[in-house]
Design a protein around this motif. Structure first.
Motif, PDB file in Angstrom:
ATOM      1  N   LEU A 125       0.824  -1.215   0.000  1.00  0.00           N
ATOM      2  CA  LEU A 125       0.000   0.000   0.000  1.00  0.00           C
ATOM      3  C   LEU A 125       0.853   1.258   0.000  1.00  0.00           C
ATOM      4  N   THR A 126       2.164   1.106   0.213  1.00  0.00           N
ATOM      5  CA  THR A 126       3.007   2.288   0.459  1.00  0.00           C
ATOM      6  C   THR A 126       4.270   2.385  -0.389  1.00  0.00           C
ATOM      7  N   ASP A 127       4.761   1.268  -0.931  1.00  0.00           N
ATOM      8  CA  ASP A 127       6.086   1.289  -1.558  1.00  0.00           C
ATOM      9  C   ASP A 127       6.087   0.490  -2.863  1.00  0.00           C
ATOM     10  N   ALA A 128       5.859   1.184  -3.958  1.00  0.00           N
ATOM     11  CA  ALA A 128       5.857   0.521  -5.266  1.00  0.00           C
ATOM     12  C   ALA A 128       7.258   0.124  -5.697  1.00  0.00           C
ATOM     13  N   GLU A 129       8.258   0.877  -5.262  1.00  0.00           N
ATOM     14  CA  GLU A 129       9.626   0.612  -5.711  1.00  0.00           C
ATOM     15  C   GLU A 129      10.144  -0.731  -5.217  1.00  0.00           C
ATOM     16  N   GLN A 130       9.845  -1.086  -3.957  1.00  0.00           N
ATOM     17  CA  GLN A 130      10.312  -2.382  -3.459  1.00  0.00           C
ATOM     18  C   GLN A 130       9.636  -3.528  -4.223  1.00  0.00           C
ATOM     19  N   ILE A 131       8.402  -3.309  -4.633  1.00  0.00           N
ATOM     20  CA  ILE A 131       7.695  -4.316  -5.435  1.00  0.00           C
ATOM     21  C   ILE A 131       8.351  -4.458  -6.802  1.00  0.00           C
ATOM     22  N   LYS A 132       8.695  -3.342  -7.409  1.00  0.00           N
ATOM     23  CA  LYS A 132       9.331  -3.373  -8.726  1.00  0.00           C
ATOM     24  C   LYS A 132      10.694  -4.044  -8.680  1.00  0.00           C
ATOM     25  N   ARG A 133      11.458  -3.783  -7.610  1.00  0.00           N
ATOM     26  CA  ARG A 133      12.766  -4.436  -7.468  1.00  0.00           C
ATOM     27  C   ARG A 133      12.610  -5.946  -7.319  1.00  0.00           C
ATOM     28  N   GLU A 134      11.590  -6.351  -6.592  1.00  0.00           N
ATOM     29  CA  GLU A 134      11.360  -7.786  -6.407  1.00  0.00           C
ATOM     30  C   GLU A 134      10.936  -8.450  -7.717  1.00  0.00           C
ATOM     31  N   VAL A 135      10.098  -7.764  -8.485  1.00  0.00           N
ATOM     32  CA  VAL A 135       9.698  -8.286  -9.794  1.00  0.00           C
ATOM     33  C   VAL A 135      10.917  -8.461 -10.686  1.00  0.00           C
ATOM     34  N   GLU A 136      11.772  -7.461 -10.709  1.00  0.00           N
ATOM     35  CA  GLU A 136      12.989  -7.527 -11.535  1.00  0.00           C
ATOM     36  C   GLU A 136      13.856  -8.721 -11.134  1.00  0.00           C
ATOM     37  N   ALA A 137      14.031  -8.929  -9.837  1.00  0.00           N
ATOM     38  CA  ALA A 137      14.842 -10.055  -9.367  1.00  0.00           C
ATOM     39  C   ALA A 137      14.196 -11.381  -9.724  1.00  0.00           C
ATOM     40  N   ALA A 138      12.879 -11.472  -9.544  1.00  0.00           N
ATOM     41  CA  ALA A 138      12.173 -12.715  -9.832  1.00  0.00           C
ATOM     42  C   ALA A 138      12.259 -13.069 -11.316  1.00  0.00           C
ATOM     43  N   VAL A 139      12.028 -12.104 -12.161  1.00  0.00           N
ATOM     44  CA  VAL A 139      12.086 -12.349 -13.608  1.00  0.00           C
ATOM     45  C   VAL A 139      13.490 -12.765 -14.022  1.00  0.00           C
ATOM     46  N   ARG A 140      14.487 -12.129 -13.455  1.00  0.00           N
ATOM     47  CA  ARG A 140      15.874 -12.476 -13.761  1.00  0.00           C
ATOM     48  C   ARG A 140      16.183 -13.934 -13.378  1.00  0.00           C
ATOM     49  N   LEU A 141      15.467 -14.447 -12.380  1.00  0.00           N
ATOM     50  CA  LEU A 141      15.665 -15.823 -11.936  1.00  0.00           C
ATOM     51  C   LEU A 141      14.780 -16.818 -12.676  1.00  0.00           C
ATOM     52  N   GLY A 142      14.060 -16.338 -13.676  1.00  0.00           N
ATOM     53  CA  GLY A 142      13.257 -17.233 -14.499  1.00  0.00           C
ATOM     54  C   GLY A 142      11.856 -17.493 -13.982  1.00  0.00           C
ATOM     55  N   ILE A 143      11.367 -16.627 -13.113  1.00  0.00           N
ATOM     56  CA  ILE A 143      10.021 -16.779 -12.569  1.00  0.00           C
ATOM     57  C   ILE A 143       9.033 -15.954 -13.393  1.00  0.00           C
ATOM     58  N   GLU A 144       7.864 -16.536 -13.635  1.00  0.00           N
ATOM     59  CA  GLU A 144       6.804 -15.794 -14.331  1.00  0.00           C
ATOM     60  C   GLU A 144       6.168 -14.838 -13.338  1.00  0.00           C
ATOM     61  N   ALA A 145       6.599 -13.605 -13.357  1.00  0.00           N
ATOM     62  CA  ALA A 145       6.112 -12.598 -12.423  1.00  0.00           C
ATOM     63  C   ALA A 145       5.959 -11.274 -13.147  1.00  0.00           C
ATOM     64  N   GLU A 146       4.971 -10.470 -12.725  1.00  0.00           N
ATOM     65  CA  GLU A 146       4.769  -9.168 -13.342  1.00  0.00           C
ATOM     66  C   GLU A 146       4.237  -8.166 -12.333  1.00  0.00           C
ATOM     67  N   PHE A 147       4.549  -6.902 -12.559  1.00  0.00           N
ATOM     68  CA  PHE A 147       4.072  -5.816 -11.719  1.00  0.00           C
ATOM     69  C   PHE A 147       2.668  -5.431 -12.164  1.00  0.00           C
ATOM     70  N   THR A 148       1.779  -5.195 -11.198  1.00  0.00           N
ATOM     71  CA  THR A 148       0.430  -4.759 -11.522  1.00  0.00           C
ATOM     72  C   THR A 148      -0.180  -4.017 -10.342  1.00  0.00           C
ATOM     73  N   THR A 149      -1.138  -3.175 -10.634  1.00  0.00           N
ATOM     74  CA  THR A 149      -1.900  -2.527  -9.568  1.00  0.00           C
ATOM     75  C   THR A 149      -3.341  -3.044  -9.551  1.00  0.00           C
ATOM     76  N   LYS A 150      -3.640  -4.008 -10.403  1.00  0.00           N
ATOM     77  CA  LYS A 150      -4.990  -4.566 -10.488  1.00  0.00           C
ATOM     78  C   LYS A 150      -5.061  -5.861  -9.691  1.00  0.00           C
ATOM     79  N   THR A 151      -5.935  -5.901  -8.706  1.00  0.00           N
ATOM     80  CA  THR A 151      -6.119  -7.089  -7.878  1.00  0.00           C
ATOM     81  C   THR A 151      -7.608  -7.277  -7.586  1.00  0.00           C
ATOM     82  N   GLU A 152      -7.941  -8.330  -6.872  1.00  0.00           N
ATOM     83  CA  GLU A 152      -9.320  -8.550  -6.406  1.00  0.00           C
ATOM     84  C   GLU A 152      -9.538  -7.969  -5.014  1.00  0.00           C
ATOM     85  N   LEU A 153      -8.523  -7.400  -4.431  1.00  0.00           N
ATOM     86  CA  LEU A 153      -8.596  -6.951  -3.053  1.00  0.00           C
ATOM     87  C   LEU A 153      -9.652  -5.857  -2.850  1.00  0.00           C
TER      88      LEU A 153
END
Length: 442
Positions: A125-153
């Motif tokens: 709810l507060t830090d988009a940058e930490q989410i983006k860094r995690e997405v970048e790391a995950a993708v680099r490791l071969g994980i199917e991951a993407e950044f989004t602001t759309k959820t069911e929450l």
């Protein structure tokens, strides 16, 4: 206290050990880690037995939210930074393999356990940058991951990670299908282990190999796991008239780290966690219920429960040889809050090690690793334990003598040093203690 899983399943009963026996492998612990390990060892042709102090699946497996996912909080950027890319890739490989094996076993064994594929989200709810860094790391490791602001929450997020092709299930129905194929002794409490001899309250077991899968290792030495882990509790509500979720969600912000998933007609809403033994004011369930009402005004609490997790110094489980010198003991512990995926990964790796097969991902999980960056965490653990040990008066934990604190939420005596728990009469609930606590007047 029951859980939604115990109330929607019936596991078979197994007799206690009646006499001393011998086996190639003895697995201590009948939760999902122990049952999976025994299952794969049996598949590999090993003569294996399981020793369970209570009932199969009655411990932490009964309290899980049962998410099968590699979205282990914000771990991948941290792994890159602290462990390096090679070890990070091995961590990912082991957990991807675990996820696939669940799907494979459900199909091969035709297990009816509400297994379903879905995506898993981590949100902030507060830090988009930490989410983006995690997405970048995950993708680099071969994980199917993407950044989004759309959820069911039921609220807006500033950013989230979507991990695709994850899963959820009913853990006890899955466990039941495997347990029925194994030799299991319930209500058989292990009181000590020496080399290949296991002492229980119903006879002894001689085994060529011993696997400690009892959530928290019950032997203080060798290994000294009590100095390398602490335990945390978290709380869950099963709600009706809330919201159906197709996917899985977990918050990463402190104080807003809530968990959401659906099981059948129920919404499982969790959070309000704390270190075991640090909950003298209570109120976790009430806090969750108030928050739930904010999201879904007409929701109704059908069930509620809590669970406990072992937390390692570097957030990576301890899986492998119990100690470098003893080649007959193996351990599976420190799963954090990701016990389902980690249990499968552990079972596969331990089976390979006992069968003397190459286990390519084992090094990153080795209990003998010395994470230099975790030394600060080790100092914190030591300081907390010293505080509990030095506290005057009170009821003492029979593990190492730490002063117990009263948990009004669960009406239990909890150890802030190493996480042992006792009911109000002093009867042992959770390890590492092996004896009941001496409660005054009892």
């Amino acid at each position: 206290m029951g859980t939604i899983w115990t109330k929607t399943s019936k596991l078979p009963a197994f007799s206690p050990l009646a006499q001393s026996v011998r086996a190639e492998v003895a697995v201590i612990g009948g939760g999902i880690a122990g049952i999976l390990t025994a299952f794969f060892l049996k598949r590999a042709g090993k003569d294996v037995i399981v020793l369970e102090g209570n009932r199969v699946g009655s411990g932490q497996t009964a309290g899980t939210t049962a998410k099968i996912t590699i979205s282990h909080n914000l771990i991948y950027e941290k792994l890159f930074r602290e462990a390096g890319e090679e070890k990070a890739r091995k961590y990912v490989s082991a957990n991807k393999r675990a996820l696939k094996m669940y799907s494979r076993l459900v199909q091969e064994e035709q297990i009816d356990c509400d297994f379903r594929e879905c995506s898993s989200y981590l949100y902030s709810l507060t830090d988009a940058e930490q989410i983006k860094r995690e997405v970048e790391a995950a993708v680099r490791l071969g994980i199917e991951a993407e950044f989004t602001t759309k959820t069911e929450l039921p609220f807006s997020v500033i950013g989230s990670i979507c991990y695709q092709k994850q899963a959820a299930f009913h853990p006890l129905l899955f466990l039941k299908a495997l347990a029925e194929q194994l030799v299991i002794y319930e209500h058989t409490k292990v009181t000590g282990v020496e080399e290949g001899k296991i002492y229980t309250d119903h006879g002894n077991v001689l085994a060529d190999a011993v696997v400690f899968a009892s959530h928290y290792p019950i032997m203080n030495t060798p290994g000294y796991y009590f100095a390398r882990m602490h335990q945390e509790r978290s709380y869950v509500l099963a709600l009706k008239q809330a919201q159906p979720f197709e996917h899985l969600y977990l918050g990463v912000d402190p104080g807003e780290d809530f968990s959401f998933r659906n099981f059948r007609e129920f919404t499982l809403f969790g959070g309000e966690g704390h270190r075991t033994g640090e909950n003298e004011t209570g109120g976790q369930y009430k806090k969750l219920e108030r928050r739930a009402k904010e999201y879904w005004r007409d929701c109704e609490t059908i069930d509620r429960w809590s669970a406990q997790d072992c937390m390692t110094l570097d957030a990576i489980p301890y899986i492998g040889l119990y100690t470098g010198k003893n080649k007959k003991w193996y351990v599976e512990t420190g799963f954090g809050k990701w016990g389902m995926t980690s249990s499968m990964a552990a079972a596969l790796m331990i089976t390979e090690q006992i069968c003397q097969k190459e286990s390519g991902n084992a090094a990153v999980f080795s209990p003998q690793r010395v994470p230099i960056r975790a030394l600060k965490a080790a100092a914190v653990e030591g300081a907390k334990s010293a505080k509990g040990l030095a506290a005057p008066g009170g009821i003492r934990c029979p593990h190492l003598g730490c002063k117990l604190t009263w948990n009004p939420e669960e009406e239990t005596w909890d150890c802030p040093c190493h996480g042992s728990r006792f009911d109000k009469e002093g009867n042992l609930i959770d390890n590492p203690a092996l004896k009941n606590a001496a409660v005054e007047g009892k």
